[in-house]
Design a protein around this motif. Structure first.
Motif, short mmCIF file in Angstrom:
data_model
loop_
_atom_site.label_atom_id
_atom_site.label_comp_id
_atom_site.label_asym_id
_atom_site.label_seq_id
_atom_site.Cartn_x
_atom_site.Cartn_y
_atom_site.Cartn_z
N LEU A 160 -8.93 0.25 7.44
CA LEU A 160 -7.50 0.51 7.35
C LEU A 160 -7.24 2.00 7.10
CD1 LEU A 160 -4.63 -0.71 7.27
CD2 LEU A 160 -4.94 -1.05 4.81
N ASP A 161 -6.38 2.59 7.93
CA ASP A 161 -5.99 3.99 7.80
C ASP A 161 -4.47 4.03 7.66
OD1 ASP A 161 -6.03 6.92 10.02
OD2 ASP A 161 -5.50 6.68 7.90
N LEU A 162 -4.00 4.23 6.43
CA LEU A 162 -2.57 4.20 6.16
C LEU A 162 -1.83 5.36 6.83
CD1 LEU A 162 -2.67 3.18 2.37
CD2 LEU A 162 -2.17 1.72 4.34
N SER A 163 -2.53 6.48 7.08
CA SER A 163 -1.88 7.62 7.71
C SER A 163 -1.39 7.25 9.10
CB SER A 163 -2.87 8.79 7.81
OG SER A 163 -3.32 9.19 6.53
N THR A 164 -2.22 6.56 9.86
CA THR A 164 -1.85 6.19 11.23
C THR A 164 -0.70 5.18 11.23
OG1 THR A 164 -4.12 6.55 11.95
CG2 THR A 164 -2.71 5.21 13.38
N ILE A 165 -0.78 4.21 10.34
CA ILE A 165 0.24 3.16 10.29
C ILE A 165 1.61 3.73 9.93
CG2 ILE A 165 0.96 1.09 9.03
CD1 ILE A 165 -2.00 0.40 8.76
N SER A 166 1.62 4.73 9.06
CA SER A 166 2.89 5.28 8.54
C SER A 166 3.37 6.49 9.33
CB SER A 166 2.73 5.65 7.07
OG SER A 166 1.70 6.63 6.91
N ASN A 167 2.93 6.60 10.60
CA ASN A 167 3.38 7.70 11.45
C ASN A 167 3.08 9.07 10.84
OD1 ASN A 167 4.46 5.95 13.45
ND2 ASN A 167 6.30 5.68 12.18
N ASN A 168 1.87 9.16 10.29
CA ASN A 168 1.38 10.44 9.74
C ASN A 168 2.26 10.98 8.61
OD1 ASN A 168 -0.89 10.61 11.47
ND2 ASN A 168 0.43 11.36 13.11
N VAL A 169 2.77 10.07 7.80
CA VAL A 169 3.50 10.45 6.59
C VAL A 169 2.65 10.07 5.38
CG1 VAL A 169 5.57 10.11 5.20
CG2 VAL A 169 5.73 10.17 7.70
N LEU A 170 2.30 11.05 4.59
CA LEU A 170 1.47 10.78 3.41
C LEU A 170 2.32 10.10 2.33
CD1 LEU A 170 -1.44 11.24 2.41
CD2 LEU A 170 -0.63 13.35 1.32
N ALA A 171 1.70 9.16 1.62
CA ALA A 171 2.35 8.45 0.51
C ALA A 171 3.56 7.64 0.99
CB ALA A 171 2.76 9.40 -0.61
N ALA A 172 3.46 7.09 2.22
CA ALA A 172 4.52 6.23 2.74
C ALA A 172 4.27 4.79 2.30
CB ALA A 172 4.57 6.32 4.26
N PHE A 203 0.83 -1.20 0.00
CA PHE A 203 0.00 0.00 0.00
C PHE A 203 0.87 1.26 0.00
CE2 PHE A 203 -3.88 -2.23 0.76
CZ PHE A 203 -3.62 -3.24 1.66
N CYS A 204 0.39 2.28 -0.67
CA CYS A 204 1.01 3.61 -0.61
C CYS A 204 -0.05 4.62 -1.06
CB CYS A 204 2.24 3.69 -1.51
SG CYS A 204 3.16 5.24 -1.37
N ASP A 205 -0.46 5.48 -0.17
CA ASP A 205 -1.56 6.40 -0.46
C ASP A 205 -1.06 7.60 -1.27
OD1 ASP A 205 -3.96 8.29 1.58
OD2 ASP A 205 -3.79 7.96 -0.59
N ILE A 206 -1.09 7.44 -2.59
CA ILE A 206 -0.69 8.52 -3.49
C ILE A 206 -1.89 9.27 -4.04
CG2 ILE A 206 1.48 7.41 -4.15
CD1 ILE A 206 0.06 6.43 -6.69
N VAL A 207 -3.09 8.99 -3.51
CA VAL A 207 -4.30 9.63 -4.03
C VAL A 207 -4.83 10.72 -3.10
CG1 VAL A 207 -4.97 7.63 -5.39
CG2 VAL A 207 -5.80 7.84 -3.05
N SER A 208 -4.58 10.60 -1.79
CA SER A 208 -5.12 11.58 -0.84
C SER A 208 -4.33 12.88 -0.89
CB SER A 208 -5.09 11.01 0.59
OG SER A 208 -5.92 9.88 0.70
N LYS A 209 -5.04 13.97 -0.63
CA LYS A 209 -4.40 15.29 -0.58
C LYS A 209 -3.94 15.64 0.82
CE LYS A 209 -5.36 15.78 -4.92
NZ LYS A 209 -4.31 15.58 -5.93
N ALA A 210 -4.46 14.91 1.81
CA ALA A 210 -4.08 15.17 3.20
C ALA A 210 -4.21 13.89 3.99
CB ALA A 210 -4.97 16.26 3.79
N LEU A 211 -3.72 13.90 5.22
CA LEU A 211 -3.77 12.72 6.08
C LEU A 211 -5.20 12.42 6.51
CD1 LEU A 211 -0.68 13.56 8.32
CD2 LEU A 211 -0.78 11.80 6.54
N ASN A 212 -5.44 11.16 6.86
CA ASN A 212 -6.70 10.71 7.44
C ASN A 212 -7.92 11.00 6.56
OD1 ASN A 212 -5.04 12.05 10.12
ND2 ASN A 212 -5.52 9.86 10.13
N GLN A 213 -7.72 10.90 5.26
CA GLN A 213 -8.83 11.03 4.32
C GLN A 213 -9.31 9.68 3.80
OE1 GLN A 213 -7.51 13.60 1.12
NE2 GLN A 213 -8.11 15.46 2.20
#
Length: 833
Positions: free
Chosen positions: A330-342, A304-314
């Motif tokens: 599943l919330d990738l923002s929380t898992i990746s220590n609040n780093v977008l597109a991690a 997984f890598c959130d390259i679609v969201s413009k901000a965290l927790n979306q």
């Protein structure tokens, strides 16, 4: 002992050389590459496979048979040198490899059956074991090249790989690799349906699938561990539910999570997501289906890598294996220590398979009233050994073609095993292979049926059967049986022939539901064949664009190679310029055709992570529909372009005389600018309406490009344009068009414009033709484009009123490549070449 040490040193030097091109990632300690049966070292890609005579030091029975195929030389990239020789084992035989570093290693085994010295390798049946694990059981290979990849944890200072013939049979091997991999590639635990699974470190694994969601094939050149990741389109259950996104530059690797060794940026930088189409009430899952063997557990790794969201927790979504929600909300923002597109990966171990398929799904979550969306970037499925320590399940003699063009390195450098044998067959319509006849029959080539799942008889659940009534609209996703194609073409009626090319004849066809198609039937005696067939399917199954001809289906029954395309009512651009007696095209129509063609080529060059170079751009490969809309056709010579850190692809020169880039011809270095040169020739062809090579003319006029450039440099190009256009072209429009063509024909590729620039200038030339511009603007400046029309800057813009109804695909597809996931898309009006 001294000889053994020399060989160890030799292996070490070769390993360093072969791995030197990887500037990042894991450095393998143990690297054994052996070309079994070969009398000399063999280089393929960036690896060197040592001769069998040197490798025999590792064998317990070096006296066994060396076999040589009927192919005496490598005549093209379609014939991998690894498959030209083999070692035959008539009794149990062991390879013993000294291990410099304990830990997990990949074992890759290459097989290709041919006939030599009285041995028909397709009749071999044998088992393979290593490190006390059974890797293959009563294994056989039929008329196909196969590579199997296994992963075992080596705990001693040697690795023993044993080949054991079955009763009254023998074993064989074309090549073998033993390569160490990072210790943290497979950690010890993973999630399960009932908690945690521990003990992965001691498991033997067989790679079954390795998939790049939402993007093209990722070759070993883009992977630090030399893996290949195949596209996901052919695994999607409902392609309309999914769309693709690409943003490789956004990917971030954070400490304690995924690394480039886990998966490369080109995997994490593309994804498949829900096609919610702006509907906040969307509620469905995107599902993929994969073949597996009964009775085994599987390690499933999600990337997984959130390259679609413009901000965290979306983004919140659910992940399913079959009907089990393994990652609710599943919330990738929380898992990746609040780093977008991690980059992040999740391991899950299934229960023992009770079905021969596993379904992977993603779907929306209702938590926090989140907008309905879900993503998946990549997926790996690895079979785990059973309680008896065996991996040998159902024996799938799958097709693995030594791929030409962009995939040649995959055969030996991709570091893929079992999965590559399976997945290359699943890149819908990617692969077929020359079967070698018996040695007594010399070099005769036959066409093997095109395998979809690894066997020659399976048809991906085709709804057709011989004698049935075909409805193209309801069966567009499936392979066409020969009987259906035969009926559609009136038994290949010669009066229905609409064209003849290097591959074979093209017939007009019509299915029983009234859908018209163009049917290109391969001629076995043609200079073109399997490679072009495979490449055409590969390219057209990955790309969808309104200015690229659509592939509807294919047929490989009865040793046939038949491609079925949307039918283009008005044939080729060439036929409307000269030689056919058709009415002359207006200047506006010619400009619009050039613009449409440029859009198609620009999409090929930029619409994916890696450019695709057409390599045969010419007026005969630009087709016109009933509204004279242009579509680029014939991708049999197409090739994937260079990597981001490379400037070109080194390859044998192919193309059409008169259109060929002279720099490509001189240096055998292919870039997108080679297409630009060929397109420049087409532009002059459109303007002058004459053949690009005409030996009947005086010497200085034979070559159109040279002749037109001579007049252009004199500023008198209007002297040689098509006489039917005389007085009908505005001078400014002609000047801009001619300047564009001139720039395309620059001697060096670096001096040529990109296809995007060409497109802008052609749009500008059309504006100059249609509009009276007040004042005296600088026509030579493309900065005027924005002032003339904002739409000109959007070179993928689609006028929704133009040819309305031809596609059920929004213009977003042309821009983002969403429709690449529709391998055979919605049927539209049909044609080929």
């Amino acid at each position: 002992m001294m000889g053994f040490r020399k060989f160890d040193l030799f292996i070490w030097v070769l390993s360093i050389l072969s791995l030197g091109f990887l500037c990042t990632g894991f450095t393998s300690v143990d690297n054994y590459f052996i070309d079994c049966g070969s009398l000399t070292n063999t280089s393929v890609g960036n690896r060197v496979y040592v001769a069998d005579s040197l490798a025999s030091k590792f064998l317990s029975t070096p006296k066994d048979v060396l076999a040589n195929s009927a192919l005496k030389s490598i005549t093209s990239l379609d014939d991998s040198p690894l498959y030209q020789t083999a070692r035959i084992f008539t009794a149990p035989t062991k390879y013993t490899f000294p291990i410099g570093r304990t830990g997990r290693h990949w074992i890759r085994l290459y097989f290709y059956p041919f006939v030599s010295g009285g041995y028909d390798l397709s009749q071999a049946k044998f088992s393979v074991s290593a490190q006390n694990f059974g890797l293959l059981s009563d294994f056989s290979v039929q008329n196909a090249s196969v590579m199997k990849e296994f992963s075992v944890n080596v705990t001693s200072n040697s690795l023993v790989v044993t080949f054991t013939p079955s009763s009254s049979s023998f074993a064989f091997l074309n090549a073998i690799e033993v390569v160490s991999v990072p210790d943290d590639l497979i950690t010890d635990d993973a999630s399960t349906n009932s908690g945690k699974f521990q003990g992965l470190m001691i498991q033997a694994l067989e790679t079954t699938w390795r998939v790049n969601m939402g993007g093209p094939m990722v070759s070993f050149e883009n992977d630090t561990l030399w893996r290949t990741w195949v596209p996901d389109q052919s695994f999607l259950v409902d392609k309309n539910f999914a769309k693709n996104v690409s943003n490789i530059a956004a990917v971030t690797y954070v400490s304690g999570s995924a690394t480039a060794d886990i998966a490369p940026r080109t995997v994490y930088g593309t994804l498949t997501e829900m096609n919610s189409a702006g509907d906040p009430n969307s509620n469905f899952n995107v599902t993929w289906e994969f073949k597996v063997d009964l009775g085994f557990q599987y390690l499933v790794r999600f990337h997984f890598c959130d390259i679609v969201s413009k901000a965290l927790n979306q983004l919140y979504f659910n992940v399913y294996v079959d009907s089990v929600n393994i990652a609710p909300d599943l919330d990738l923002s929380t898992i990746s220590n609040n780093v977008l597109a991690a980059a992040y990966y999740l391991d899950y171990v299934t229960t023992s398979a009770v079905s021969n398929t596993v379904r992977i799904s993603i779907g929306p979550s209702s938590v926090n009233n989140a907008y309905p969306n879900a993503i998946l970037n990549g997926l790996e499925i690895m079979k785990m050994n059973n309680s008896d320590g065996n991996l040998g399940g159902a024996n799938h003699p799958v097709t693995f073609t030594s791929s030409s063009k962009s995939n040649v390195g995959i055969i030996v450098g991709a570091s893929i095993g079992s999965f590559i044998a399976l997945v290359l067959a699943v890149i819908l319509f990617l692969l077929c292979r020359r079967r070698k006849e018996k040695a007594a029959q010399g070099h005769t080539k036959t066409w093997a049926p095109f395998s979809m799942n690894g066997t020659n008889s399976h048809t991906m659940g085709s709804k057709y059967s011989y004698g049935t009534t075909a409805s193209a609209a309801s069966n567009y996703q499936y392979r066409f049986p020969f009987g259906v194609v035969q009926e559609a073409t009136n038994n290949f009626d010669e009066s229905w022939v609409i064209g003849i090319g290097g591959f074979g004849k093209v017939y007009k066809g019509e299915f029983n539901d009234g859908t018209k198609v163009a049917v290109k039937r391969g001629n076995p005696r043609s200079q073109q064949g399997l490679a072009e067939f495979r490449t055409e399917i590969e390219m057209l199954s990955q790309f969808r664009h309104r200015h690229l001809v659509s592939l509807i289906g294919y047929c490989d029954d009865k040793n046939e190679m038949i491609l079925i395309y949307e039918y283009m009512e008005n044939g080729t651009l060439k036929s409307h310029l000269y030689g056919s007696g058709l009415p002359s095209l207006s200047w506006k129509a010619r400009l619009e055709i050039c613009i449409g063609s440029a859009r198609g080529l620009h999409y090929l060059h930029t619409g994916d992570a890696k450019a695709v170079i057409h390599r045969d751009v010419k007026s005969a490969n630009i087709l016109l529909d009933e509204n004279l809309m242009a579509k680029v056709a014939d991708f049999g010579l197409s090739k994937t372009g260079p990597e981001l850190d490379q400037t070109h692809v080194s390859t044998a020169v192919k193309g059409s005389f008169g259109y060929l880039d002279p720099e490509y011809f001189r240096r055998q270095q292919l870039t997108e600018k080679s297409d630009v040169y060929s397109f420049g020739v087409v532009l002059f062809e459109v303007l002058c309406a004459r053949p690009v090579i005409d030996p009947s003319l005086p010497r200085e006029m034979v070559n159109l490009a040279e002749w037109a450039m001579k007049w252009q440099k004199k500023g008198q190009l209007e002297q040689i344009i098509d006489s039917t256009l005389a007085g009908k072209i505005r001078p400014d429009s002609l000047r801009k068009f001619a300047e564009t063509a001139e720039k395309c024909l620059a001697d060096y590729g670096v001096d040529r414009p990109s296809m995007g620039d060409v497109l802008w200038n052609l749009e500008y030339a059309l504006q100059l033709q249609e509009a009276v511009i007040h004042g005296d603007p600088e026509e030579n400046s493309t900065n005027m484009i924005g002032e003339l029309s904002p739409q000109v800057n959007n070179f993928n813009h689609i006028d929704t009123n133009d040819s309305a109804g031809q596609f059920e695909v929004s213009c977003v597809d042309d821009l983002s490549g969403v429709s690449m996931s529709r391998v055979f898309s919605q049927l539209v009006k049909s044609e080929g070449r």
